[in-house]
Motif scaffolding. Structure first.
Motif, PDB file in Angstrom:
ATOM      1  N   CYS A 167       0.828  -1.213   0.000  1.00  0.00           N
ATOM      2  CA  CYS A 167       0.000   0.000   0.000  1.00  0.00           C
ATOM      3  C   CYS A 167       0.859   1.259   0.000  1.00  0.00           C
ATOM      4  CB  CYS A 167      -0.880   0.034   1.255  1.00  0.00           C
ATOM      5  SG  CYS A 167      -2.220  -1.170   1.253  1.00  0.00           S
ATOM      6  N   PHE A 168       0.398   2.294  -0.715  1.00  0.00           N
ATOM      7  CA  PHE A 168       1.040   3.613  -0.607  1.00  0.00           C
ATOM      8  C   PHE A 168       0.039   4.750  -0.821  1.00  0.00           C
ATOM      9  CE2 PHE A 168       1.688   4.258  -5.279  1.00  0.00           C
ATOM     10  CZ  PHE A 168       1.563   2.958  -5.737  1.00  0.00           C
ATOM     11  N   CYS A 169      -1.150   4.598  -0.211  1.00  0.00           N
ATOM     12  CA  CYS A 169      -2.178   5.637  -0.348  1.00  0.00           C
ATOM     13  C   CYS A 169      -1.725   6.959   0.253  1.00  0.00           C
ATOM     14  CB  CYS A 169      -3.492   5.181   0.278  1.00  0.00           C
ATOM     15  SG  CYS A 169      -3.372   4.804   2.037  1.00  0.00           S
ATOM     16  N   ALA A 274      -5.837  -5.871 -12.752  1.00  0.00           N
ATOM     17  CA  ALA A 274      -6.051  -5.795 -11.305  1.00  0.00           C
ATOM     18  C   ALA A 274      -6.233  -4.348 -10.858  1.00  0.00           C
ATOM     19  CB  ALA A 274      -4.876  -6.427 -10.564  1.00  0.00           C
ATOM     20  N   CYS A 275      -5.697  -3.418 -11.612  1.00  0.00           N
ATOM     21  CA  CYS A 275      -5.725  -1.995 -11.230  1.00  0.00           C
ATOM     22  C   CYS A 275      -7.164  -1.469 -11.216  1.00  0.00           C
ATOM     23  CB  CYS A 275      -4.892  -1.167 -12.203  1.00  0.00           C
ATOM     24  SG  CYS A 275      -4.961   0.608 -11.836  1.00  0.00           S
ATOM     25  N   PRO A 276      -7.548  -0.782 -10.147  1.00  0.00           N
ATOM     26  CA  PRO A 276      -8.927  -0.291 -10.057  1.00  0.00           C
ATOM     27  C   PRO A 276      -9.224   0.916 -10.944  1.00  0.00           C
ATOM     28  CG  PRO A 276      -7.674   0.438  -8.154  1.00  0.00           C
ATOM     29  CD  PRO A 276      -6.768  -0.482  -8.935  1.00  0.00           C
ATOM     30  N   THR A 277      -8.204   1.511 -11.553  1.00  0.00           N
ATOM     31  CA  THR A 277      -8.487   2.668 -12.416  1.00  0.00           C
ATOM     32  C   THR A 277      -8.332   2.356 -13.907  1.00  0.00           C
ATOM     33  OG1 THR A 277      -6.243   3.569 -12.427  1.00  0.00           O
ATOM     34  CG2 THR A 277      -7.651   4.229 -10.598  1.00  0.00           C
ATOM     35  N   HIS A 330       1.403   6.686 -18.896  1.00  0.00           N
ATOM     36  CA  HIS A 330      -0.007   7.087 -18.944  1.00  0.00           C
ATOM     37  C   HIS A 330      -0.534   7.262 -17.521  1.00  0.00           C
ATOM     38  CE1 HIS A 330      -4.469   6.313 -20.017  1.00  0.00           C
ATOM     39  NE2 HIS A 330      -4.178   7.595 -20.118  1.00  0.00           N
ATOM     40  N   LYS A 331      -0.313   6.216 -16.728  1.00  0.00           N
ATOM     41  CA  LYS A 331      -0.844   6.195 -15.364  1.00  0.00           C
ATOM     42  C   LYS A 331      -0.365   7.373 -14.523  1.00  0.00           C
ATOM     43  CE  LYS A 331      -3.099   3.556 -14.185  1.00  0.00           C
ATOM     44  NZ  LYS A 331      -4.149   2.622 -13.908  1.00  0.00           N
ATOM     45  N   LEU A 332       0.928   7.649 -14.592  1.00  0.00           N
ATOM     46  CA  LEU A 332       1.520   8.609 -13.658  1.00  0.00           C
ATOM     47  C   LEU A 332       1.779   9.981 -14.277  1.00  0.00           C
ATOM     48  CD1 LEU A 332       4.157   6.279 -11.909  1.00  0.00           C
ATOM     49  CD2 LEU A 332       1.816   6.760 -11.188  1.00  0.00           C
ATOM     50  N   GLY A 343      -3.392   8.763 -12.306  1.00  0.00           N
ATOM     51  CA  GLY A 343      -4.165   7.542 -12.550  1.00  0.00           C
ATOM     52  C   GLY A 343      -3.912   6.471 -11.507  1.00  0.00           C
ATOM     53  N   CYS A 344      -3.049   6.762 -10.559  1.00  0.00           N
ATOM     54  CA  CYS A 344      -2.722   5.765  -9.531  1.00  0.00           C
ATOM     55  C   CYS A 344      -3.225   6.236  -8.179  1.00  0.00           C
ATOM     56  CB  CYS A 344      -1.211   5.556  -9.475  1.00  0.00           C
ATOM     57  SG  CYS A 344      -0.694   4.479  -8.114  1.00  0.00           S
ATOM     58  N   VAL A 345      -3.886   5.335  -7.436  1.00  0.00           N
ATOM     59  CA  VAL A 345      -4.393   5.695  -6.117  1.00  0.00           C
ATOM     60  C   VAL A 345      -3.604   5.026  -4.997  1.00  0.00           C
ATOM     61  CG1 VAL A 345      -6.696   6.167  -7.016  1.00  0.00           C
ATOM     62  CG2 VAL A 345      -6.151   3.856  -6.159  1.00  0.00           C
ATOM     63  N   GLY A 346      -2.570   4.259  -5.372  1.00  0.00           N
ATOM     64  CA  GLY A 346      -1.695   3.689  -4.346  1.00  0.00           C
ATOM     65  C   GLY A 346      -2.182   2.429  -3.665  1.00  0.00           C
ATOM     66  N   CYS A 347      -3.017   1.643  -4.351  1.00  0.00           N
ATOM     67  CA  CYS A 347      -3.575   0.439  -3.716  1.00  0.00           C
ATOM     68  C   CYS A 347      -2.608  -0.732  -3.709  1.00  0.00           C
ATOM     69  CB  CYS A 347      -4.866   0.016  -4.415  1.00  0.00           C
ATOM     70  SG  CYS A 347      -4.587  -0.724  -6.041  1.00  0.00           S
ATOM     71  N   GLY A 348      -1.591  -0.693  -4.580  1.00  0.00           N
ATOM     72  CA  GLY A 348      -0.579  -1.745  -4.601  1.00  0.00           C
ATOM     73  C   GLY A 348      -0.954  -3.015  -5.343  1.00  0.00           C
ATOM     74  N   ARG A 349      -2.132  -3.074  -5.960  1.00  0.00           N
ATOM     75  CA  ARG A 349      -2.535  -4.324  -6.628  1.00  0.00           C
ATOM     76  C   ARG A 349      -1.583  -4.708  -7.758  1.00  0.00           C
ATOM     77  NH1 ARG A 349      -7.550  -2.114  -5.458  1.00  0.00           N
ATOM     78  NH2 ARG A 349      -9.094  -3.471  -4.500  1.00  0.00           N
ATOM     79  N   CYS A 350      -1.147  -3.715  -8.532  1.00  0.00           N
ATOM     80  CA  CYS A 350      -0.285  -4.052  -9.669  1.00  0.00           C
ATOM     81  C   CYS A 350       1.013  -4.702  -9.195  1.00  0.00           C
ATOM     82  CB  CYS A 350       0.017  -2.806 -10.506  1.00  0.00           C
ATOM     83  SG  CYS A 350       0.727  -1.457  -9.547  1.00  0.00           S
ATOM     84  N   ILE A 351       1.452  -4.356  -7.973  1.00  0.00           N
ATOM     85  CA  ILE A 351       2.697  -4.911  -7.444  1.00  0.00           C
ATOM     86  C   ILE A 351       2.446  -6.330  -6.936  1.00  0.00           C
ATOM     87  CG2 ILE A 351       4.587  -4.515  -5.823  1.00  0.00           C
ATOM     88  CD1 ILE A 351       3.621  -1.578  -5.624  1.00  0.00           C
TER      89      ILE A 351
HETATM   90  S1  SF4 Z   1      -1.029   0.946  -7.182  1.00  0.00           S
HETATM   91 FE1  SF4 Z   1      -1.058  -0.043  -9.172  1.00  0.00          FE
HETATM   92  S2  SF4 Z   1      -3.030  -1.092  -9.231  1.00  0.00           S
HETATM   93 FE2  SF4 Z   1      -3.178   0.428  -7.589  1.00  0.00          FE
HETATM   94  S3  SF4 Z   1      -3.998   2.275  -8.573  1.00  0.00           S
HETATM   95 FE3  SF4 Z   1      -1.768   2.434  -8.666  1.00  0.00          FE
HETATM   96  S4  SF4 Z   1      -1.251   1.617 -10.688  1.00  0.00           S
HETATM   97 FE4  SF4 Z   1      -3.309   0.887 -10.211  1.00  0.00          FE
END
Ligand code: SF4
Ligand code: SF4
Ligand code: SF4
Ligand code: SF4
Lengths: 383, 261
Positions: A167-169, A274-277, A330-332, A343-351
């Motif tokens: 996590c890194f919200c 897996a990414c929520p966005t 794109h995301k960042l 585009g990233c909310v810090g949920c860590g799913r992609c990792i």
């Molecule tokens: S941490 Fe990864 S999965 Fe979560 S929002 Fe950011 S890019 Fe998407």
């Protein structure tokens, strides 16, 4: 965030009454439950199906369930599923064309989705839903299917008392406290009597809370919530330094880190799905043999597939390096210009869900620390 | 109704294979009548003993080339077919029988057959594309019937097939399965394998076996490192790449690397 006047508290045992009140109002419940070794989002009937006493251990490319030493119902971070599977389904039919004689009739999907109550939405997930709202509903042409689904959703958020290993919200400014976008925000307090702190975020949320046994939240409850959020916020598994991030990436499109990560990346697409966005999709036509009927389907797709960037003659992004770079920039970076936020909310799913544990926070850190050096190197090569 | 001969003709040919792929066609119970209405089935011995002479509009070819005789026969089939589509791992990659490519076929025949001198076979099992030009290769062991019908419709109507060459992982995530590599530490070939099956194995808590062969741009080297990190031995990695699609280039090369170690 300051507690709203009128915050309530209720015993953990009363949570099921809240869920049953929702069902009585006609909501289908979607919430966390254990399946196949993970906490996934699925239909639930009540509090008995929640993952009581379980947590998740997360590291790059690794996820394991572990038993807690208490009976917390929401004592985990986030799992493999994101709420987007309900708002932007993995596969959905958009329209059907039927031929009769020389005419072709096209009928769009109009079915009203069932009212869904999301139970246990994390702060980062509220932020992700807000991001997808901007993607699908912002601009001139709102997505009809997303809108129909989104308008039929009620959100019960649960603030995090536990941060996951990826996590890194806090870095992204999205959590662990739930800021907005919920009908009810709960905080689960386990020590000092298993109970929930509850804050209504909408009229209907307040009405629901009035239908169960609650009491006014005390100063002690508020203090416990503050302490819990501070603890979660202080235990982020990852950090991402976002200072000047869009510019940093744009200035380093030829950084050697892209080659390095391309050597490991499988271009498998798991991170994006897996990414929520992430919101990309492919449109596929499914005609029948008799050529009398054809269906148009929309399915999750990803910038990691070759077809995704296929233009006449071939894929624009043939190399894995170019696909990974497309995703991250794109995301960042480009996301800011396109949708007005990261585009990233810090949920860590992609990792977590990358089979080889590629970690975007490490890539950014490597580019940042080597940024000067890489530019220097390129200048030398150019001369 | 148009006269029967105006319908395009479909022929199915078999080479070294188990018949499973052409049986996928018979398995399309619901669509079979529509198929029979849309095409004239000119040659399909599994379904009918009636054989019409070529040329054929669409030929589906199952199986690999393992004998001199078949190497000649596939050229005749090609000469008679406007469009030739290969179906299944045998026809597109040489099949499980391509394991002979890594060994001595004489030794195999002497162990398997009582009178090996009667066996006339090539030293290798090769895909159809190694012998004649192929218009489209449909992967899978066996092929997916939905994809097979799509390919047939596509060629009958002159459009591109909807078959996508991405990884099994997309199908796995779309069906909401929990990744077995990440959540169980079970090695899975999904990230380098061509989609088509709908990610059946991961949905049943198993790693993907690679039935559909390599996807486009497969990074087998990185996946093999990932498997090692999960504790897979060199022999286990080599074996994973040496199954139905052992002859497909990406899998063959990765298998070579780990077999040597
Ligand atoms: S941490 Fe990864 S999965 Fe979560 S929002 Fe950011 S890019 Fe998407
Ligand atoms: S990123 Fe923050 S809000 Fe999201 S699960 Fe982790 S701690 Fe909770
Ligand atoms: S970063 Fe990881 S999850 Fe994403 S495509 Fe590459 S290997 Fe797959
Ligand atoms: S289980 Fe296999 S196919 Fe599914 S996402 Fe994981 S690696 Fe890919």
């Amino acid at each position: 965030m300051a507690p709203t006047a009128g915050a309530r508290a209720f015993n953990a045992g009363e949570l099921d009454a809240l869920l049953q009140a929702l069902r009585a109002e006609g909501w289908t419940l979607a919430g966390p439950r254990i399946r196949d070794g993970a906490i996934v989002y699925d239909e639930i009937g009540g509090a008995a199906e929640l993952p009581a006493g379980w947590t998740d251990e997360q590291a790059p490319g690794r996820y394991r369930l572990r038993e807690r030493d208490d009976r917390a119902l929401f004592g985990y971070a986030v799992g493999p599923h994101a709420w987007k599977k309900y708002l932007f389904p993995p596969s959905e039919r958009l329209w059907t064309a039927v031929r009769s004689g020389r005419d072709v009739g096209v009928s769009e999907e109009q079915a009203e989705p069932p009212p869904l109550a999301f139970i246990g939405v994390r702060a980062c997930e509220l932020a992700a839903i807000a991001v997808q709202d901007r993607v699908f509903l912002g601009g001139e042409r709102a997505d009809a299917s997303y809108r129909r689904r989104r308008e039929n959703v009620l959100i019960v958020a649960v603030q995090c008392g536990e941060a996951g290993g990826n996590c890194f919200c806090v870095s992204m400014g999205t959590g662990p406290a739930a800021a907005s976008g919920y009908d009810i925000a709960l905080t689960e307090l386990v020590s000092g009597g298993h109970r929930f702190h509850a804050r209504a975020g909408s009229e209907r949320g307040a009405r629901l809370l009035s239908r169960i046994e609650t009491r006014a939240a005390t100063g002690d409850d508020e203090e416990a919530v503050r302490a819990l959020l501070a603890r979660a916020g202080g235990r982020m598994g990852r950090t991402l330094d976002t200072r000047g991030l869009p510019q940093l990436l744009q200035a380093n499109l030829e950084h050697r880190r892209w080659d390095e990560v391309a050597g490991r990346c499988l271009a498998c697409s798991n991170c994006t799905l897996a990414c929520p966005t992430c919101f990309c999709s492919a449109q596929e036509d499914v005609p029948d043999l008799a050529h009398a009927r054809s269906e148009r389907w929309r399915r999750w797709d990803s910038c990691f597939t070759g077809d995704f960037s296929y233009l006449h003659g071939g894929s624009v992004r043939a190399s894995i390096r170019s696909r990974y770079r497309q995703w991250l920039t794109h995301k960042l970076s480009a996301w800011h210009e396109q949708f007005g936020s990261c585009g990233c909310v810090g949920c860590g799913r992609c990792i977590t869900w990358c089979p080889v544990g590629i970690d975007l926070t490490e890539d950014v850190a490597a580019i940042r620390s080597g940024a000067g050096a890489a530019q220097q190197e390129r200048r030398e090569q150019d001369t | 109704m148009k006269p029967a001969r105006a319908r395009p003709s479909l022929a199915v040919f078999k080479f070294a294979s188990c018949d499973g792929c052409q049986l996928s066609l018979l398995d399309c119970e619901d669509e079979l009548l529509a198929l029979a209405g849309a095409v004239e089935i000119a040659n399909f011995l599994e379904a009918s003993s009636r054989v019409l002479a070529g040329p054929y509009d669409l030929a589906l070819v199952e199986g690999s080339i393992t004998t001199e005789h078949d190497a000649r026969r596939i050229r005749e089939v090609r000469a008679q077919s406007r469009t030739l589509v290969t179906i299944g791992a045998c026809a597109t990659a040489g099949g499980i029988q391509a394991l002979r490519n890594f060994a001595d076929v004489k030794e195999f025949t002497s162990i398997v057959y009582a009178r090996p001198e009667y066996i006339s076979t090539l030293a290798t099992s090769t895909p159809i594309s190694a012998h004649v030009p192929v218009d489209f290769e449909l992967r899978g062991c066996p092929v997916d019937k939905g994809q097979l019908l799509d390919v047939i419709t596509a060629f009958l109507r002159g459009r591109a097939p909807g078959v996508r060459a991405h990884s099994v992982c997309l199908e796995c995530k779309r069906r909401g399965a929990v990744c077995v590599m990440v959540a169980r530490g079970t090695p899975c070939l999904g990230p380098v394998t061509h989609a088509g099956c709908g990610a059946i194995c991961p949905a049943y808590d198993r790693g993907c076996y690679g039935c559909f062969g390599p996807k486009e741009s497969p990074n087998t080297t990185s996946l093999a490192s990932g498997w090692k990190a999960l504790g897979a031995s060199e022999a286990a990695i080599a074996r994973a790449f040496r199954t139905y699609n052992a002859g497909a280039e990406a899998f063959r090369k990765e298998g070579d690397v780990h077999e040597r170690r």
